[in-house]
Design a protein around this motif. Structure first.
Motif, PDB file in Angstrom:
ATOM      1  N   ALA A   1       0.843  -1.189   0.000  1.00  0.00           N
ATOM      2  CA  ALA A   1       0.000   0.000   0.000  1.00  0.00           C
ATOM      3  C   ALA A   1       0.872   1.230   0.000  1.00  0.00           C
ATOM      4  CB  ALA A   1      -0.913   0.031   1.200  1.00  0.00           C
ATOM      5  N   THR A   2       0.380   2.327  -0.554  1.00  0.00           N
ATOM      6  CA  THR A   2       1.088   3.583  -0.601  1.00  0.00           C
ATOM      7  C   THR A   2       0.777   4.363   0.645  1.00  0.00           C
ATOM      8  OG1 THR A   2      -0.696   4.583  -1.873  1.00  0.00           O
ATOM      9  CG2 THR A   2       1.140   3.654  -3.103  1.00  0.00           C
ATOM     10  N   GLY A   3       1.006   5.702   0.602  1.00  0.00           N
ATOM     11  CA  GLY A   3       0.954   6.525   1.792  1.00  0.00           C
ATOM     12  C   GLY A   3      -0.381   6.542   2.487  1.00  0.00           C
ATOM     13  N   CYS A   4      -0.332   7.051   3.727  1.00  0.00           N
ATOM     14  CA  CYS A   4      -1.510   7.023   4.572  1.00  0.00           C
ATOM     15  C   CYS A   4      -2.583   7.988   4.107  1.00  0.00           C
ATOM     16  CB  CYS A   4      -1.100   7.375   6.009  1.00  0.00           C
ATOM     17  SG  CYS A   4       0.201   6.339   6.677  1.00  0.00           S
ATOM     18  N   SER A   5      -2.189   9.047   3.397  1.00  0.00           N
ATOM     19  CA  SER A   5      -3.144  10.085   3.057  1.00  0.00           C
ATOM     20  C   SER A   5      -2.848  10.610   1.670  1.00  0.00           C
ATOM     21  CB  SER A   5      -3.054  11.242   4.062  1.00  0.00           C
ATOM     22  OG  SER A   5      -3.219  10.773   5.381  1.00  0.00           O
ATOM     23  N   PRO A   6      -3.824  11.227   1.019  1.00  0.00           N
ATOM     24  CA  PRO A   6      -3.593  11.764  -0.314  1.00  0.00           C
ATOM     25  C   PRO A   6      -2.582  12.893  -0.286  1.00  0.00           C
ATOM     26  CG  PRO A   6      -5.762  12.396   0.501  1.00  0.00           C
ATOM     27  CD  PRO A   6      -5.204  11.411   1.473  1.00  0.00           C
ATOM     28  N   SER A   7      -1.708  12.936  -1.335  1.00  0.00           N
ATOM     29  CA  SER A   7      -0.625  13.903  -1.354  1.00  0.00           C
ATOM     30  C   SER A   7      -1.127  15.326  -1.566  1.00  0.00           C
ATOM     31  CB  SER A   7       0.380  13.550  -2.451  1.00  0.00           C
ATOM     32  OG  SER A   7      -0.275  13.539  -3.708  1.00  0.00           O
ATOM     33  N   GLY A   8      -2.282  15.510  -2.165  1.00  0.00           N
ATOM     34  CA  GLY A   8      -2.751  16.845  -2.492  1.00  0.00           C
ATOM     35  C   GLY A   8      -2.945  17.726  -1.280  1.00  0.00           C
ATOM     36  N   ALA A   9      -3.164  17.142  -0.116  1.00  0.00           N
ATOM     37  CA  ALA A   9      -3.410  17.941   1.083  1.00  0.00           C
ATOM     38  C   ALA A   9      -2.137  18.338   1.797  1.00  0.00           C
ATOM     39  CB  ALA A   9      -4.293  17.154   2.060  1.00  0.00           C
ATOM     40  N   ALA A  10      -0.986  17.794   1.358  1.00  0.00           N
ATOM     41  CA  ALA A  10       0.251  18.015   2.104  1.00  0.00           C
ATOM     42  C   ALA A  10       0.619  19.494   2.169  1.00  0.00           C
ATOM     43  CB  ALA A  10       1.391  17.216   1.476  1.00  0.00           C
ATOM     44  N   ALA A  11       0.652  20.175   1.021  1.00  0.00           N
ATOM     45  CA  ALA A  11       1.054  21.576   1.013  1.00  0.00           C
ATOM     46  C   ALA A  11       0.107  22.426   1.852  1.00  0.00           C
ATOM     47  CB  ALA A  11       1.111  22.093  -0.415  1.00  0.00           C
ATOM     48  N   GLU A  12      -1.189  22.143   1.740  1.00  0.00           N
ATOM     49  CA  GLU A  12      -2.173  22.910   2.504  1.00  0.00           C
ATOM     50  C   GLU A  12      -1.949  22.731   4.000  1.00  0.00           C
ATOM     51  OE1 GLU A  12      -7.025  23.195   3.099  1.00  0.00           O
ATOM     52  OE2 GLU A  12      -6.178  22.000   1.472  1.00  0.00           O
ATOM     53  N   ASP A  13      -1.668  21.490   4.426  1.00  0.00           N
ATOM     54  CA  ASP A  13      -1.432  21.231   5.840  1.00  0.00           C
ATOM     55  C   ASP A  13      -0.174  21.927   6.326  1.00  0.00           C
ATOM     56  OD1 ASP A  13      -3.686  19.772   6.108  1.00  0.00           O
ATOM     57  OD2 ASP A  13      -2.727  17.812   6.209  1.00  0.00           O
ATOM     58  N   VAL A  14       0.894  21.914   5.488  1.00  0.00           N
ATOM     59  CA  VAL A  14       2.128  22.563   5.901  1.00  0.00           C
ATOM     60  C   VAL A  14       1.908  24.053   6.081  1.00  0.00           C
ATOM     61  CG1 VAL A  14       4.461  23.149   5.184  1.00  0.00           C
ATOM     62  CG2 VAL A  14       3.624  20.835   4.856  1.00  0.00           C
ATOM     63  N   LYS A  15       1.242  24.685   5.110  1.00  0.00           N
ATOM     64  CA  LYS A  15       1.006  26.124   5.203  1.00  0.00           C
ATOM     65  C   LYS A  15       0.117  26.461   6.387  1.00  0.00           C
ATOM     66  CE  LYS A  15       1.425  27.142   0.258  1.00  0.00           C
ATOM     67  NZ  LYS A  15       0.700  27.598  -0.934  1.00  0.00           N
ATOM     68  N   GLY A  16      -0.867  25.602   6.636  1.00  0.00           N
ATOM     69  CA  GLY A  16      -1.838  25.920   7.664  1.00  0.00           C
ATOM     70  C   GLY A  16      -1.471  25.411   9.038  1.00  0.00           C
ATOM     71  N   GLY A  17      -0.275  24.820   9.182  1.00  0.00           N
ATOM     72  CA  GLY A  17       0.129  24.333  10.491  1.00  0.00           C
ATOM     73  C   GLY A  17      -0.700  23.158  10.938  1.00  0.00           C
ATOM     74  N   GLY A  18      -1.017  22.220  10.018  1.00  0.00           N
ATOM     75  CA  GLY A  18      -1.817  21.054  10.351  1.00  0.00           C
ATOM     76  C   GLY A  18      -1.086  20.081  11.246  1.00  0.00           C
ATOM     77  N   ASP A  19      -1.730  18.962  11.505  1.00  0.00           N
ATOM     78  CA  ASP A  19      -1.173  17.940  12.386  1.00  0.00           C
ATOM     79  C   ASP A  19       0.192  17.512  11.863  1.00  0.00           C
ATOM     80  OD1 ASP A  19      -0.826  15.814  14.184  1.00  0.00           O
ATOM     81  OD2 ASP A  19      -1.772  14.433  12.779  1.00  0.00           O
ATOM     82  N   PRO A  20       1.270  17.664  12.646  1.00  0.00           N
ATOM     83  CA  PRO A  20       2.612  17.330  12.165  1.00  0.00           C
ATOM     84  C   PRO A  20       2.751  15.881  11.711  1.00  0.00           C
ATOM     85  CG  PRO A  20       2.754  18.652  14.162  1.00  0.00           C
ATOM     86  CD  PRO A  20       1.306  18.282  13.986  1.00  0.00           C
ATOM     87  N   VAL A  21       2.130  14.948  12.429  1.00  0.00           N
ATOM     88  CA  VAL A  21       2.249  13.543  12.050  1.00  0.00           C
ATOM     89  C   VAL A  21       1.631  13.310  10.680  1.00  0.00           C
ATOM     90  CG1 VAL A  21       1.554  11.183  12.632  1.00  0.00           C
ATOM     91  CG2 VAL A  21       2.365  12.734  14.439  1.00  0.00           C
ATOM     92  N   ALA A  22       0.455  13.879  10.432  1.00  0.00           N
ATOM     93  CA  ALA A  22      -0.204  13.710   9.139  1.00  0.00           C
ATOM     94  C   ALA A  22       0.613  14.342   8.015  1.00  0.00           C
ATOM     95  CB  ALA A  22      -1.609  14.317   9.189  1.00  0.00           C
ATOM     96  N   VAL A  23       1.198  15.513   8.274  1.00  0.00           N
ATOM     97  CA  VAL A  23       2.019  16.179   7.261  1.00  0.00           C
ATOM     98  C   VAL A  23       3.202  15.301   6.882  1.00  0.00           C
ATOM     99  CG1 VAL A  23       3.559  18.127   6.840  1.00  0.00           C
ATOM    100  CG2 VAL A  23       1.328  18.508   7.915  1.00  0.00           C
ATOM    101  N   LEU A  24       3.864  14.722   7.857  1.00  0.00           N
ATOM    102  CA  LEU A  24       5.052  13.911   7.604  1.00  0.00           C
ATOM    103  C   LEU A  24       4.707  12.587   6.943  1.00  0.00           C
ATOM    104  CD1 LEU A  24       6.772  14.817  10.955  1.00  0.00           C
ATOM    105  CD2 LEU A  24       7.592  15.460   8.685  1.00  0.00           C
ATOM    106  N   HIS A  25       3.553  12.025   7.268  1.00  0.00           N
ATOM    107  CA  HIS A  25       3.116  10.796   6.610  1.00  0.00           C
ATOM    108  C   HIS A  25       3.021  10.982   5.101  1.00  0.00           C
ATOM    109  CE1 HIS A  25       1.054   8.684  10.285  1.00  0.00           C
ATOM    110  NE2 HIS A  25       2.369   8.667  10.344  1.00  0.00           N
ATOM    111  N   ARG A  26       2.706  12.193   4.661  1.00  0.00           N
ATOM    112  CA  ARG A  26       2.482  12.447   3.239  1.00  0.00           C
ATOM    113  C   ARG A  26       3.717  12.985   2.510  1.00  0.00           C
ATOM    114  NH1 ARG A  26      -2.816  14.007   5.213  1.00  0.00           N
ATOM    115  NH2 ARG A  26      -2.098  16.132   5.609  1.00  0.00           N
ATOM    116  N   ALA A  27       4.827  13.132   3.206  1.00  0.00           N
ATOM    117  CA  ALA A  27       6.000  13.771   2.604  1.00  0.00           C
ATOM    118  C   ALA A  27       6.515  13.005   1.393  1.00  0.00           C
ATOM    119  CB  ALA A  27       7.110  13.911   3.648  1.00  0.00           C
ATOM    120  N   ALA A  28       6.516  11.675   1.445  1.00  0.00           N
ATOM    121  CA  ALA A  28       7.002  10.887   0.308  1.00  0.00           C
ATOM    122  C   ALA A  28       6.098  11.063  -0.905  1.00  0.00           C
ATOM    123  CB  ALA A  28       7.101   9.406   0.696  1.00  0.00           C
ATOM    124  N   ASP A  29       4.785  11.107  -0.691  1.00  0.00           N
ATOM    125  CA  ASP A  29       3.853  11.318  -1.799  1.00  0.00           C
ATOM    126  C   ASP A  29       4.080  12.680  -2.451  1.00  0.00           C
ATOM    127  OD1 ASP A  29       2.576   8.866  -1.386  1.00  0.00           O
ATOM    128  OD2 ASP A  29       1.239   9.729   0.114  1.00  0.00           O
TER     129      ASP A  29
END
Length: 297
Positions: A26-54
């Motif tokens: 299986a691939t990453g835990c979450s869709p990659s499209g939300a990664a940039a939005e989470d980083v800019k918005g200070g989202g959950d750090p664990v979720a942001v890092l889970h998507r870094a490879a995507d």
């Protein structure tokens, strides 16, 4: 440090960091499209890092600079690498430079490494290998999953380790090489990372989870406003076959120039060395893996 101590440290690095003696999604835990939005918005750090490879896959390619620091025998030595990486094809090319001797001269020629799904190819690998031949090793056969064996951590494999992030904290904004980034610090679990890794990376990370002294990987990650890794420092701990105590290795990967052409071609089957490597006591054939009768494009 006397010359004998430095040479001992250098031999240990070559044996542990470059030589194949370490070897026994299986691939990453979450869709990659939300990664940039989470980083800019200070989202959950664990979720942001889970998507870094995507997010790296979405970026396509980049240049990479690596360094690997090893503390052994009271001496700290560093192996450095530089090259390019194609995240969509999971192909990379690095030139790896080993430590200098006490006089400041290089004791070893730079090693050219080609990184591919499930395989590591090395030229100027070691004694007994013809200058025009490559050595090939299956990364899943290495007790560290090639996170340290090549003297440089595969950039995409390093990102996939973050899929196993268990705890992480956002430490604020800073800069890496003039680029604004967000700094995260946390701990990943290699076993968890293997479960969520891409199909190509799962076996190697599973091997690392079993082979390291601990599956816990402390890290510092620096992501830009698009969620792309700009700097990743990871700390690994493993037991060298010749030593009883765990050896600490710090691997740092810098990624930049995203979108740069990364034309990586794998060796022909006939260009892969099938003999024995001096000092290894093992033979490495050309069968299987990514290499074929024609170059891979």
């Amino acid at each position: 440090m006397d010359r004998r101590q430095h040479r001992h440290a250098g031999r240990t690095v070559v044996a542990v960091g470059i030589m194949l003696g370490l070897g026994t999604a299986a691939t990453g835990c979450s869709p990659s499209g939300a990664a940039a939005e989470d980083v800019k918005g200070g989202g959950d750090p664990v979720a942001v890092l889970h998507r870094a490879a995507d997010t790296l896959r979405g970026a396509g390619s980049s240049k990479a600079t690596t360094s690997m620091e090893m503390a052994t025998g009271g001496t700290r030595v560093t192996i450095r690498g530089r090259g390019v990486y194609d995240y969509r094809r999971r192909l990379g090319r690095l030139t790896v430079v080993l430590p200098e001797d006490p006089t400041g001269a290089s004791e070893h020629r730079p090693i050219t490494e080609l990184l591919a799904p499930g395989a590591l190819f090395m030229k100027n690998r070691g004694a007994g290998v013809p200058a025009d031949k490559w050595v090939r090793v299956e990364t899943a056969s290495l007790s560290d999953g090639n996170l340290v064996t090549g003297g440089a951590t595969d950039p995409y494999a390093a990102a996939e380790v973050l899929r196993g992030t268990r705890t992480a904290a956002y430490l604020g904004r800073t800069e890496v090489a003039g680029t604004p980034v967000r700094h995260y610090r946390g701990t990943a679990d290699l076993g968890v990372a293997a479960r969520y890794a891409s199909a190509e990376g799962r076996a190697a990370l599973a091997a690392a989870a079993k082979g390291f002294a601990t599956a816990r990987v402390p890290f510092d990650a620096y992501l830009d406003d698009q969620g792309r890794i700009r700097k990743l420092r990871q700390r690994f701990s493993f037991v060298n076959g010749r030593e009883k105590n765990a050896v600490a290795v710090a691997s740092t990967t810098l990624l930049y120039a995203f979108g740069v052409p990364a034309d990586v071609r794998l060796p022909r089957r006939s260009d892969i060395y099938a003999g024995r490597i001096a000092g290894d006591g093992t033979a490495h054939g050309a069968a299987g893996g990514a290499a074929g009768d024609e170059p891979a494009h």
